[in-house]
Design an enzyme around this catalytic site. Structure first.
Site, PDB file in Angstrom:
ATOM      1  N   HIS A  26       0.807  -1.221   0.000  1.00 44.45           N
ATOM      2  CA  HIS A  26       0.000   0.000   0.000  1.00 44.45           C
ATOM      3  C   HIS A  26       0.843   1.275   0.000  1.00 44.45           C
ATOM      4  O   HIS A  26       0.287   2.368  -0.152  1.00 44.45           O
ATOM      5  CB  HIS A  26      -0.927   0.044   1.216  1.00 44.45           C
ATOM      6  N   GLY A  49      -1.925   2.464   4.784  1.00 42.19           N
ATOM      7  CA  GLY A  49      -2.292   1.087   5.119  1.00 42.19           C
ATOM      8  C   GLY A  49      -1.216   0.312   5.837  1.00 42.19           C
ATOM      9  O   GLY A  49      -0.969  -0.846   5.501  1.00 42.19           O
ATOM     10  N   ASP A  61      -3.123 -11.425  -0.849  1.00 41.42           N
ATOM     11  CA  ASP A  61      -3.497 -10.761   0.395  1.00 41.42           C
ATOM     12  C   ASP A  61      -5.001 -10.465   0.380  1.00 41.42           C
ATOM     13  O   ASP A  61      -5.602 -10.308  -0.687  1.00 41.42           O
ATOM     14  CB  ASP A  61      -2.699  -9.453   0.499  1.00 41.42           C
ATOM     15  N   HIS A  70      -6.368  -7.780   1.135  1.00 31.16           N
ATOM     16  CA  HIS A  70      -6.575  -6.401   0.716  1.00 31.16           C
ATOM     17  C   HIS A  70      -5.963  -6.164  -0.660  1.00 31.16           C
ATOM     18  O   HIS A  70      -4.884  -6.672  -0.960  1.00 31.16           O
ATOM     19  CB  HIS A  70      -5.947  -5.438   1.730  1.00 31.16           C
ATOM     20  N   ASP A 121      -3.630 -12.542   5.991  1.00 31.48           N
ATOM     21  CA  ASP A 121      -4.984 -12.135   6.352  1.00 31.48           C
ATOM     22  C   ASP A 121      -6.046 -12.813   5.482  1.00 31.48           C
ATOM     23  O   ASP A 121      -7.238 -12.667   5.743  1.00 31.48           O
ATOM     24  CB  ASP A 121      -5.144 -10.611   6.312  1.00 31.48           C
ATOM     25  N   TYR A 132      -2.828 -10.672  10.842  1.00 32.91           N
ATOM     26  CA  TYR A 132      -2.961 -10.040  12.155  1.00 32.91           C
ATOM     27  C   TYR A 132      -3.320 -11.042  13.250  1.00 32.91           C
ATOM     28  O   TYR A 132      -3.626 -10.659  14.360  1.00 32.91           O
ATOM     29  CB  TYR A 132      -4.002  -8.900  12.045  1.00 32.91           C
TER      30      TYR A 132
END
Length: 352
Positions: free
Chosen positions: A132, A140, A168, A170, A251, A290
């Site tokens: 990001h 991010g 990912d 995201h 994630d 996370y």
């Protein structure tokens, strides 16, 4: 393709991001510790990451931003103008001791990984994947954009076709934007729909060289296998890449507190291996993630698969002790699963 090599650095053992940030958990250092507990580093398989110089960083990032981050890292403070202009010193992108050195080491690791890949190695750099980071601002949780540097390094070496695939949860907004319209680069992203940064719609082709595949909540192993076999692998293979850069954010796993996908690490290992096999040079990066238990098991097992090792059915005592010492404020006790403390491989119940 030659043997795999793990690029790491002890800087990731230093406390980072403050106390209440989603990234204030043990990540890469746990992966290294688990690999050592499994005796998964033969001589020559682990290499220390160099730190990117400011001149190297300027190949992608604005020099005024580089200097702003360097100053903020040294002083521990930013003024309101710098915060607004560069996104530094926010809840999202906090200042902490050594932030500049840590971020520059991640870039140096991805540059080094790309050079190792050009030499025929499968270069694994789990501290990378900060997709990001913008040329002139942090975004991010990403202060620099190390995947961009892996791609730039491969292009500087004269390669004409480089694929970037991002698994990912995201969307890889800053990587896609950096290479939009660049005929030598093809970007592919599988990411959760309707999630920050709210980019990467299926209609977004970034000038013709991006394939975006937003997927719904609960996206599982069976759906990933179908998508890989019918879309992603044929698409990447048709591009005939001379190298591939792969971001493997943890994630996307079931159990991550900041996303709602439902993949197992086994499915993602399979996907990564299939993609790496499509090019003679490969850089494999980390990314988001996370939940410290699912992340550590995924990235450790990914190194095992890339380096040709057998995944144990049950972890040895030393490895279980490492997982047992982890903690995370984003997860409640009832969220914990016994296998997170005992094994590397997730159970693929939905494929039974």
């Amino acid at each position: 393709m030659g043997a795999a090599v793990f690029v790491g650095h002890d800087i990731y053992r230093q406390a980072a991001y403050g106390r209440m940030h989603p990234l204030a958990i043990p990540r890469v250092e746990t992966v290294v510790d688990l690999c050592r507990a499994l005796d998964w580093f033969a001589p020559g398989e682990y290499e220390a990451s160099p730190r990117a110089t400011e001149d190297e960083l300027a190949a992608f990032h604005d020099r005024d931003y580089i200097e702003a981050l360097r100053r903020a890292s040294a002083s521990g403070a930013v003024d309101a103008e710098t915060r607004a202009r560069h996104g530094l010193g926010t809840m999202e992108n906090p200042l902490f001791p050594g932030v500049f050195e840590r971020a520059a080491t991640s870039v140096g690791g991805s540059i080094h990984a790309a050079r190792l890949a050009l030499g025929g190695r499968i270069a694994y750099h789990p501290a990378g994947g900060t997709h990001h980071g913008r040329p002139g601002r942090a975004s991010g949780f990403c202060y620099f954009n190390d995947p961009a540097f892996a791609l730039i390094t491969l292009l500087y070496a004269g390669l004409a076709r480089v694929a970037y695939v991002d698994l990912d949860a995201h969307h890889c907004d800053a990587v896609q934007d950096a290479f939009a319209g660049e005929a030598r680069v093809r970007t592919v992203s599988i990411h959760e729909a309707d999630r920050w940064p709210h980019t990467g719609a299926a209609s977004d082709t970034a000038g013709g060289n991006a394939l975006n595949l937003p997927v719904p909540r609960g996206f599982d192993d069976r759906a990933l296998a179908r998508l890989m076999d019918s879309v992603v692998l044929p698409h990447v293979a048709a591009f005939r890449p001379e190298a591939i850069v792969l971001t493997c954010g943890a994630d996307a796993l079931e159990g991550d507190p900041l996303a709602h996908m439902a993949l197992t690490n086994v499915a993602l290992w399979d996907a990564a291996e299939a993609l790496v096999a499509l090019a003679p040079a490969a850089v494999v990066l980390g990314g988001g993630g996370y939940n410290p238990w699912t992340l550590a098991r995924y990235w450790t097992g990914l190194w095992g698969r890339l380096s040709g090792r057998e995944i144990p059915g049950r972890l040895p005592e030393a490895a279980r002790a490492i997982l047992g010492r982890l903690s995370c404020d984003l997860l409640d006790d009832e969220d914990m699963r016994p296998e997170w403390l005992e094994t590397l491989a997730d159970r693929q119940e939905q494929l039974a």
